[in-house]
Design a protein around this motif. Sequence first.
Motif, PDB file in Angstrom:
ATOM      1  N   THR A  28      97.286  56.390 -19.191  1.00 34.82           N
ATOM      2  CA  THR A  28      97.373  56.219 -20.631  1.00 34.82           C
ATOM      3  C   THR A  28      96.494  57.284 -21.265  1.00 34.82           C
ATOM      4  N   PRO A  29      96.715  57.583 -22.528  1.00 35.37           N
ATOM      5  CA  PRO A  29      95.883  58.613 -23.162  1.00 35.37           C
ATOM      6  C   PRO A  29      94.402  58.286 -23.047  1.00 35.37           C
ATOM      7  N   ALA A  30      93.607  59.296 -22.792  1.00 30.84           N
ATOM      8  CA  ALA A  30      92.163  59.087 -22.663  1.00 30.84           C
ATOM      9  C   ALA A  30      91.590  58.610 -23.989  1.00 30.84           C
ATOM     10  N   ILE A  31      90.576  57.787 -23.931  1.00 29.94           N
ATOM     11  CA  ILE A  31      89.965  57.276 -25.152  1.00 29.94           C
ATOM     12  C   ILE A  31      89.262  58.412 -25.877  1.00 29.94           C
ATOM     13  N   THR A  32      89.162  58.231 -27.169  1.00 29.81           N
ATOM     14  CA  THR A  32      88.511  59.261 -27.972  1.00 29.81           C
ATOM     15  C   THR A  32      87.103  58.845 -28.377  1.00 29.81           C
ATOM     16  N   ALA A  33      86.807  57.545 -28.289  1.00 27.17           N
ATOM     17  CA  ALA A  33      85.462  57.090 -28.651  1.00 27.17           C
ATOM     18  C   ALA A  33      84.432  57.677 -27.696  1.00 27.17           C
ATOM     19  N   ALA A  34      83.293  58.054 -28.257  1.00 28.35           N
ATOM     20  CA  ALA A  34      82.249  58.649 -27.423  1.00 28.35           C
ATOM     21  C   ALA A  34      81.679  57.643 -26.439  1.00 28.35           C
ATOM     22  N   SER A  35      81.685  56.372 -26.820  1.00 32.27           N
ATOM     23  CA  SER A  35      81.123  55.372 -25.936  1.00 32.27           C
ATOM     24  C   SER A  35      81.729  54.018 -26.250  1.00 32.27           C
ATOM     25  N   CYS A  36      81.547  53.091 -25.334  1.00 39.21           N
ATOM     26  CA  CYS A  36      81.991  51.720 -25.510  1.00 39.21           C
ATOM     27  C   CYS A  36      80.803  50.844 -25.124  1.00 39.21           C
ATOM     28  N   PRO A  37      80.386  49.890 -25.968  1.00 38.74           N
ATOM     29  CA  PRO A  37      79.138  49.161 -25.731  1.00 38.74           C
ATOM     30  C   PRO A  37      79.193  48.128 -24.613  1.00 38.74           C
ATOM     31  N   THR A  38      80.337  47.917 -24.019  1.00 38.10           N
ATOM     32  CA  THR A  38      80.467  46.908 -22.964  1.00 38.10           C
ATOM     33  C   THR A  38      79.695  47.312 -21.713  1.00 38.10           C
ATOM     34  N   VAL A  41      80.811  50.097 -18.808  1.00 36.17           N
ATOM     35  CA  VAL A  41      81.857  50.972 -19.344  1.00 36.17           C
ATOM     36  C   VAL A  41      81.224  52.206 -19.982  1.00 36.17           C
ATOM     37  N   THR A  42      81.608  53.386 -19.510  1.00 32.43           N
ATOM     38  CA  THR A  42      81.189  54.658 -20.110  1.00 32.43           C
ATOM     39  C   THR A  42      82.463  55.435 -20.445  1.00 32.43           C
ATOM     40  N   PRO A  43      82.340  56.558 -21.140  1.00 28.17           N
ATOM     41  CA  PRO A  43      83.545  57.340 -21.430  1.00 28.17           C
ATOM     42  C   PRO A  43      84.272  57.815 -20.175  1.00 28.17           C
ATOM     43  N   GLN A  44      83.561  57.933 -19.059  1.00 28.68           N
ATOM     44  CA  GLN A  44      84.174  58.475 -17.851  1.00 28.68           C
ATOM     45  C   GLN A  44      84.579  57.418 -16.824  1.00 28.68           C
ATOM     46  N   GLU A  45      83.930  56.246 -16.815  1.00 29.69           N
ATOM     47  CA  GLU A  45      84.182  55.312 -15.732  1.00 29.69           C
ATOM     48  C   GLU A  45      83.936  53.866 -16.137  1.00 29.69           C
ATOM     49  N   ILE A  46      84.441  52.968 -15.300  1.00 29.77           N
ATOM     50  CA  ILE A  46      84.142  51.545 -15.402  1.00 29.77           C
ATOM     51  C   ILE A  46      83.567  51.123 -14.052  1.00 29.77           C
ATOM     52  N   ARG A  47      82.377  50.521 -14.103  1.00 27.99           N
ATOM     53  CA  ARG A  47      81.705  50.102 -12.884  1.00 27.99           C
ATOM     54  C   ARG A  47      81.951  48.614 -12.642  1.00 27.99           C
ATOM     55  N   LEU A  48      82.408  48.305 -11.447  1.00 26.10           N
ATOM     56  CA  LEU A  48      82.594  46.929 -11.011  1.00 26.10           C
ATOM     57  C   LEU A  48      81.567  46.620  -9.930  1.00 26.10           C
ATOM     58  N   GLY A  49      81.407  45.347  -9.640  1.00 27.42           N
ATOM     59  CA  GLY A  49      80.582  44.935  -8.521  1.00 27.42           C
ATOM     60  C   GLY A  49      81.455  44.341  -7.435  1.00 27.42           C
ATOM     61  N   LEU A  50      81.150  44.628  -6.194  1.00 30.22           N
ATOM     62  CA  LEU A  50      81.828  44.024  -5.049  1.00 30.22           C
ATOM     63  C   LEU A  50      80.811  43.161  -4.317  1.00 30.22           C
ATOM     64  N   LEU A  51      81.055  41.866  -4.299  1.00 35.05           N
ATOM     65  CA  LEU A  51      80.166  40.908  -3.646  1.00 35.05           C
ATOM     66  C   LEU A  51      80.940  40.291  -2.491  1.00 35.05           C
ATOM     67  N   TYR A  52      80.539  40.626  -1.253  1.00 35.85           N
ATOM     68  CA  TYR A  52      81.284  40.131  -0.101  1.00 35.85           C
ATOM     69  C   TYR A  52      80.365  39.972   1.102  1.00 35.85           C
ATOM     70  N   SER A  53      80.879  39.298   2.110  1.00 39.63           N
ATOM     71  CA  SER A  53      80.068  39.014   3.298  1.00 39.63           C
ATOM     72  C   SER A  53      80.215  40.137   4.313  1.00 39.63           C
ATOM     73  N   ASP A  54      79.307  41.089   4.222  1.00 38.30           N
ATOM     74  CA  ASP A  54      79.288  42.186   5.186  1.00 38.30           C
ATOM     75  C   ASP A  54      78.586  41.752   6.471  1.00 38.30           C
ATOM     76  N   THR A  55      77.753  40.713   6.365  1.00 37.52           N
ATOM     77  CA  THR A  55      77.092  40.117   7.521  1.00 37.52           C
ATOM     78  C   THR A  55      77.288  38.606   7.434  1.00 37.52           C
ATOM     79  N   GLY A  56      76.863  37.894   8.453  1.00 36.11           N
ATOM     80  CA  GLY A  56      77.002  36.444   8.441  1.00 36.11           C
ATOM     81  C   GLY A  56      78.201  35.962   9.244  1.00 36.11           C
ATOM     82  N   ALA A  57      78.382  34.645   9.267  1.00 36.50           N
ATOM     83  CA  ALA A  57      79.377  34.025  10.138  1.00 36.50           C
ATOM     84  C   ALA A  57      80.804  34.450   9.833  1.00 36.50           C
TER      85      ALA A  57
END
Length: 408
Positions: A28-38, A41-57
């Motif tokens: 989709t067309p790139a956003i034109t806003a310099a920033s988003c307060p969420t 969320v930055t103009p270049q990327e959206i950061r997610l978290g991955l929470l998973y069992s890398d160790t354990g049973a």
Amino acid sequence: MRRGLTLGIAAIVLVLTAGASACSSGRTPAITAASCPTPGVTPQEIRLGLLYSDTGASSATLAVARAGVDARLGQANAGGGINGRKIVYDWQDDPGTPQANMLGARNLIEGRHDFGLLEYSLAAGASAQYLADRDVPVSGLAVGDAWPKYRTMFSFAYTTGGSVDTYGQFVKSRGGTRAALLRTALSSEVGNAGAKLVESLQSVGIPTVAQVPYTPGADSPTAAAQKIIDSGADTLLAVVDAGVALPPVLTALRAAGKNMKVILSVSGYDNQLLRQAGPAMAGVVVPVFYRPFEAGGLAIARYTAAMTDYAPQVQNPTQEIAMIAYINTDLFLKGLQMAGPCPTRKGFTEALRSVTSYDAGGLLEPPIDVRNGLGKPTTCWSFVQANDTGTAFTIVDQNRCGRALPAA
């Protein structure tokens, strides 16, 4: 639980788009806003978290979930990201304990300021209220009672909810008349799945005449097999670890001259398992709640290519947990796409909860209703069977749809 975890999904496993395809590139067309307060969320990327069992049973099963996440995000980013932004993630190990789950969620949301979470943990309920209070959207493996409780938690299949008659329909179509349940007592989730299988068969007039507990290393497979034979059952329902517990019991049954009409296992859809267990798994049927790998087609080809390109560490991409993670990641991307160029957490939830037809680009047949399906059991399944030599799976019943049973 290892492979037995899949049952939780198979109940989803019974231990995994509105309008256009959900697996679209997100161009989709790139956003034109310099920033988003969420947060996240930055103009270049959206950061997610991955929470998973890398160790354990449960890490042996859940570790491959990260590969499914990498595959779908890599595919999306190669197509331009979502609304012009690259999707990246921070990750936190959760060894399957409530304390670690809560700490991991806090680190990702308060420490990393991630927008939302992709979660693959049997302890997800520990942080569910904390995340819901902050409107943090979560997508992942819906094992446990928390997932259908919160509108901010998304999954394409649930382990909770009522029973369905789909399994009973299938067993009846294959000539089964009396069933024995081979079960483990290691998990309440697995026990609940076994009860749902029993109810499903009972709804079509097939009684379960024996329930045989079995724990590898503690119980004799020969003794377990004899109890099944003595019950007069012609159908075996297996709610055990298909990689460890099921093969020795099946071998003992055949050594005693007993051939079951139907062997329905809630886990075991894994070609690596066939290479390890060989003929012992011959004839075993596993229910699948997404398009089977053997069905082929564009959707499977895209998934396989994404795994090859962006998760090359996984030599065998035809693994159920990887597919579940791939689809649930796609579901999260659908929400981001619908939330617009400056997504908010509340906006994400409202947008994704409005979807009534989501098919993950053809991987879900038929499509699911996100808006009205919160916590409801999956009623449509495909059934795959290990061939006579135990070397490959074939599809024996695709897209069999049943009905939800009334609450007892």
